[in-house]
Write a protein that holds these residues in place. Sequence first.
Motif, short mmCIF file in Angstrom:
data_model
loop_
_atom_site.label_atom_id
_atom_site.label_comp_id
_atom_site.label_asym_id
_atom_site.label_seq_id
_atom_site.Cartn_x
_atom_site.Cartn_y
_atom_site.Cartn_z
N PRO A 80 0.82 -1.22 0.00
CA PRO A 80 0.00 0.00 0.00
C PRO A 80 0.85 1.27 0.00
O PRO A 80 1.00 1.95 1.01
CB PRO A 80 -0.82 -0.13 1.29
CG PRO A 80 0.03 -0.96 2.19
CD PRO A 80 0.81 -1.88 1.30
N VAL A 81 1.40 1.60 -1.15
CA VAL A 81 2.24 2.79 -1.29
C VAL A 81 1.36 4.03 -1.34
O VAL A 81 0.39 4.08 -2.11
CB VAL A 81 3.12 2.69 -2.56
CG1 VAL A 81 3.90 3.97 -2.78
CG2 VAL A 81 4.04 1.49 -2.46
N LYS A 82 1.70 5.02 -0.53
CA LYS A 82 0.94 6.27 -0.51
C LYS A 82 0.94 6.90 -1.89
O LYS A 82 1.99 7.01 -2.53
CB LYS A 82 1.57 7.23 0.50
CG LYS A 82 0.75 8.45 0.77
CD LYS A 82 1.36 9.27 1.87
CE LYS A 82 0.46 10.45 2.19
NZ LYS A 82 0.96 11.19 3.36
N GLY A 83 -0.24 7.26 -2.38
CA GLY A 83 -0.36 7.87 -3.70
C GLY A 83 -0.43 6.88 -4.85
O GLY A 83 -0.47 7.26 -6.01
N GLY A 84 -0.43 5.57 -4.53
CA GLY A 84 -0.51 4.55 -5.58
C GLY A 84 -1.87 4.54 -6.26
O GLY A 84 -2.86 5.08 -5.74
N LEU A 85 -1.92 3.94 -7.43
CA LEU A 85 -3.17 3.86 -8.20
C LEU A 85 -4.17 2.96 -7.47
O LEU A 85 -3.87 1.79 -7.20
CB LEU A 85 -2.87 3.29 -9.60
CG LEU A 85 -4.04 3.21 -10.56
CD1 LEU A 85 -4.58 4.61 -10.88
CD2 LEU A 85 -3.60 2.51 -11.85
N PRO A 86 -5.34 3.47 -7.13
CA PRO A 86 -6.33 2.65 -6.40
C PRO A 86 -7.08 1.68 -7.33
O PRO A 86 -7.07 1.84 -8.55
CB PRO A 86 -7.30 3.69 -5.83
CG PRO A 86 -7.21 4.85 -6.77
CD PRO A 86 -5.79 4.84 -7.31
N LYS A 87 -7.67 0.68 -6.70
CA LYS A 87 -8.52 -0.30 -7.37
C LYS A 87 -7.85 -0.89 -8.62
O LYS A 87 -8.43 -0.95 -9.69
CB LYS A 87 -9.88 0.30 -7.69
CG LYS A 87 -10.68 0.66 -6.45
CD LYS A 87 -12.05 1.18 -6.80
CE LYS A 87 -12.84 1.54 -5.57
NZ LYS A 87 -12.31 2.70 -4.84
N CYS A 88 -6.64 -1.34 -8.43
CA CYS A 88 -5.82 -1.83 -9.54
C CYS A 88 -5.57 -3.33 -9.42
O CYS A 88 -5.29 -3.85 -8.33
CB CYS A 88 -4.49 -1.08 -9.56
SG CYS A 88 -3.47 -1.43 -11.00
#
Length: 122
Positions: A80-88
């Motif tokens: 869970p990287v901060k700013g990562g692309l969600p719902k991927c």
Amino acid sequence: MYNRGIRGATTVTRNEEAEILEATASLLKEVVERNQIEPEDICSVWITVTPDLDATFPARAIRVLSGWDMVPLMCSTEIPVKGGLPKCIRLLIQVNTNKGQREMKHVYLNEAQSLRPDLTVS
């Protein structure tokens, strides 16, 4: 013969079982079609999802496809990287092939095109 990796990614709009399964199946079919591979050529498929997708195991979408019942599948959660692309949803398909690394056609669909615009095919 070489063992090559083919990457793919897509996104969904909702954390719902049907949408996750449909997106996973569509992504896999696109990777297979673009690379002209058969289940018999596949060594394994790794599937990861972002932590906001927990409604189902995406591997279920592949397991039911004709000819894919013996392909080893593994699901995992992305870091869970901060700013990562969600719902991927991401795939890494390991395939036996005579093709070179640069001949592999990686597939990025929907919002996931932003992950690797250099590999996005229109």
